[in-house]
Design a protein around this motif. Structure first.
Motif, short mmCIF file in Angstrom:
data_model
loop_
_atom_site.label_atom_id
_atom_site.label_comp_id
_atom_site.label_asym_id
_atom_site.label_seq_id
_atom_site.Cartn_x
_atom_site.Cartn_y
_atom_site.Cartn_z
N CYS A 172 0.05 6.82 -13.25
CA CYS A 172 -0.35 5.67 -14.05
C CYS A 172 -0.38 6.31 -15.52
N ASN A 173 0.69 7.06 -15.86
CA ASN A 173 0.75 7.48 -17.28
C ASN A 173 1.90 7.28 -18.02
N CYS A 174 3.08 6.86 -17.36
CA CYS A 174 4.40 6.91 -17.64
C CYS A 174 4.84 5.60 -17.45
N SER A 175 6.23 5.36 -18.24
CA SER A 175 6.65 4.13 -18.72
C SER A 175 7.13 3.45 -17.20
N LYS A 176 7.50 4.30 -16.01
CA LYS A 176 7.81 3.53 -14.58
C LYS A 176 6.59 2.65 -14.21
N PHE A 193 -2.39 0.31 -7.88
CA PHE A 193 -2.25 1.51 -8.56
C PHE A 193 -3.66 2.34 -9.01
N GLY A 194 -4.56 1.77 -8.60
CA GLY A 194 -5.95 2.52 -8.84
C GLY A 194 -6.70 2.19 -10.07
N GLU A 195 -6.14 1.39 -10.81
CA GLU A 195 -6.80 1.30 -12.33
C GLU A 195 -5.84 0.02 -13.11
N ASP A 196 -6.18 -0.60 -13.94
CA ASP A 196 -5.84 -1.50 -14.63
C ASP A 196 -5.06 -0.86 -15.84
N LEU A 197 -3.65 -0.89 -15.68
CA LEU A 197 -2.83 -0.19 -16.77
C LEU A 197 -2.94 -0.88 -18.03
N LEU A 198 -3.14 -2.31 -17.91
CA LEU A 198 -2.75 -3.43 -19.05
C LEU A 198 -4.00 -3.15 -20.20
N VAL A 199 -5.18 -2.26 -19.81
CA VAL A 199 -5.97 -1.89 -20.87
C VAL A 199 -5.97 -0.73 -21.49
N ARG A 200 -5.01 0.16 -21.26
CA ARG A 200 -4.85 1.30 -21.68
C ARG A 200 -4.21 1.53 -23.15
N GLU A 201 -5.00 1.89 -24.14
CA GLU A 201 -4.61 1.80 -25.40
C GLU A 201 -3.37 3.04 -25.46
N ASP A 202 -3.51 3.98 -24.86
CA ASP A 202 -2.56 5.13 -24.85
C ASP A 202 -1.18 4.60 -24.42
N LEU A 203 -1.08 3.44 -23.57
CA LEU A 203 0.05 2.91 -23.15
C LEU A 203 0.67 1.96 -24.11
N VAL A 204 0.02 1.50 -25.02
CA VAL A 204 0.63 0.26 -25.69
C VAL A 204 2.02 0.69 -26.41
N PRO A 214 0.84 -1.12 0.01
CA PRO A 214 0.14 0.00 0.12
C PRO A 214 0.76 1.24 0.06
N VAL A 215 2.09 1.19 0.37
CA VAL A 215 2.88 2.45 0.38
C VAL A 215 4.22 2.60 -0.30
N PHE A 216 4.47 1.61 -1.22
CA PHE A 216 5.75 1.68 -1.93
C PHE A 216 5.18 2.53 -3.34
N LYS A 217 6.19 3.55 -3.73
CA LYS A 217 5.88 4.32 -4.79
C LYS A 217 7.10 4.32 -5.69
N SER A 218 7.23 4.10 -7.04
CA SER A 218 8.52 4.22 -7.97
C SER A 218 8.25 5.15 -9.14
N CYS A 219 7.18 5.57 -9.03
CA CYS A 219 6.93 6.77 -10.12
C CYS A 219 7.51 8.28 -9.94
N ASN A 220 8.44 8.59 -10.78
CA ASN A 220 8.98 9.94 -10.75
C ASN A 220 8.26 10.80 -10.77
#
Length: 448
Positions: free
Chosen positions: A325-329, A350-361, A309-315
């Motif tokens: 939830c919008n970056c490569s990291k 993460f709060g959402e499913d990033l694997l369904v995001r067309e903008d991150l393909v 619940p606490v770790f964060k790797s997003c710059n």
């Protein structure tokens, strides 16, 4: 632009540092000048309780502080890439070559993305004005370890692996944030075992960036290295234990030496250790996770549910202590952990499913090696990312968009037919002392 700036602003001058004492803080101010442009200062604030053995007349402490300032020079140097760096104190021939290499490879991504073509020898030379420095053997008794943590999964794994070691351990956090503090809390590090200096860059650099001066990635982990060793020395701690893995050695651009993670690589680690040995510094700097792959680290971290619940790797989300939830990291960490955690567990993180995001393909294609360039982020090696995807596909009952697309690429059949080497991977080329290597092998290899 590059050539014009180098001609107009031909020297970057490192004037050194000044110390200011308050009742409870040591302030170190580094002065850097770009000739014909401006002067800049970086400030560090060390609570005195966190550097109890600092002595202003200690030659080793002063040398470490000076070298920390050398690593800070790079942030301002890159504005114009002056061909000459003037150093007011001493650097011997070995040191000049050392810094020449760090400037060149540490700025490798910066040079690549700014489309600058130049050799290492041509980029920078050092004009030394100080007298020769003579290394002095420290007689201090060193014991225990300092563990830098950034709030991500890797340092959480290091903390977990070392939790039962019978030695003094402290954690190190620059400009600490929520994820760092929470990681220290879960690792049972009370305030008195946390070293948390504050660092501020000169805000004028942002104005020059807006004016069109050069900008880009710097080797920040080198700043971490010098500052952590200084703090370890001032606490009589024997080790600085990093959490950089074997995957950090892979270049970001195919068929090149450009590596976003250069100052996290084994090459830098080896060079840094050699530098510290050359000045007779008694602190041993190494990465505990160097023998391991990101795949193994992700697998182990998946078991450490208290940190989830606490770790964060997003710059991008670091200022708000969140996942953007919008970056490569973010996507990389999501893909890696999808091999070991359920969809529901990942969405809770993460709060959402990033694997369904067309903008991150497109970012996904970069991660799995379908493009010539990996994302310029701290992400795993292409090979192990593909094995993580394969493992996730085996576990999913219904494939999300990105994994559906993956099954349509040649990579799917290629990696489905391969045996995953990363479950029991151990890179023998590392600097982990035997007392710690035994722990790594037992927890990460033998228990698999």
């Amino acid at each position: 632009m590059f050539k014009k700036l180098r001609e107009e602003y031909g020297k970057c001058i490192y004037h050194g540092y000044t110390l200011t004492h308050t009742e409870d803080t040591l302030q170190v101010e580094y002065q850097i000048e770009i000739e014909n442009l401006d002067t800049f200062s970086t400030r560090w604030y060390f609570p005195k309780s966190m550097i109890p053995f600092f002595k202003e007349d200690d030659p080793m402490a002063r040398r470490l502080l000076y070298l920390l300032g050398m690593s800070e020079v790079i942030s301002y140097y890159k504005l114009t890439c002056a061909p000459i760096v003037v150093v007011k104190e001493s650097l011997n021939d070995f040191e000049k070559q050392w810094w020449n290499k760090l400037f060149y490879h540490g700025l490798g991504e910066f040079l690549y993305r700014n489309e600058i073509s130049i050799t290492q020898e041509e980029l920078v030379s050092f004009e030394v004005q100080g007298e020769a420095y003579t290394p002095i053997i420290s007689k201090e008794v060193m014991e225990g370890a300092l563990i830098p943590i950034g709030g991500g999964k890797d340092s959480a794994v290091t903390i977990d692996l070392l939790k039962d070691t019978a030695m003094t351990k402290m954690v190190y956090m620059i400009n600490t944030r929520g994820a760092c503090d929470a990681t220290a809390d879960i690792g049972n590090y009370p305030q008195e075992r946390r070293i948390t200096p504050r660092r501020t860059l000169d805000k004028k650099i942002l104005e020059y960036n807006k004016q069109g001066f050069l900008n880009g990635h710097i080797p920040f982990s080198a700043v971490v290295a010098f500052s952590a060793v200084f703090c370890a020395y001032c606490n009589h701690l024997q080790y600085v234990i990093l959490s950089n893995e074997a995957s950090a050695n892979e270049s970001s651009v195919k068929d090149s030496t450009v590596n976003h993670q250069y100052s996290k690589s084994l090459e830098f680690e080896n060079d840094f250790r050699e530098y510290m040995q050359s000045i007779l510094c008694p602190v041993d700097y190494f990465s505990l996770l160097r023998p391991l792959s990101e795949y193994q680290i992700g697998k182990h971290f998946a078991k450490l549910q208290a940190f989830h619940p606490v770790f964060k790797s997003c710059n991008l989300g670091s200022k708000t202590d969140s996942w953007c939830c919008n970056c490569s990291k973010c996507l990389y960490v999501y893909v890696l952990l999808s091999a070991f955690l359920s969809k529901e567990e990942l969405i809770n993180i993460f709060g959402e499913d990033l694997l369904v995001r067309e903008d991150l393909v497109e970012t996904f294609y970069e991660l799995i090696g379908l493009r010539d360039t990996k994302p310029f982020e701290c992400v795993g090696a292409v090979d192990e990312i593909n094995f993580a995807v394969i493992e996730a596909i085996k576990r999913y009952t219904e494939l999300p968009l990105m994994y559906q697309l993956y099954t349509q690429t040649p990579l799917y059949q290629e990696y489905m037919s391969k045996e995953n080497p990363y479950n029991t991977y151990y890179e023998k080329e590392n600097n982990v002392p035997d007392r710690f290597a035994t722990i790594v092998k037992k927890e990460m290899i033998e228990h698999v």
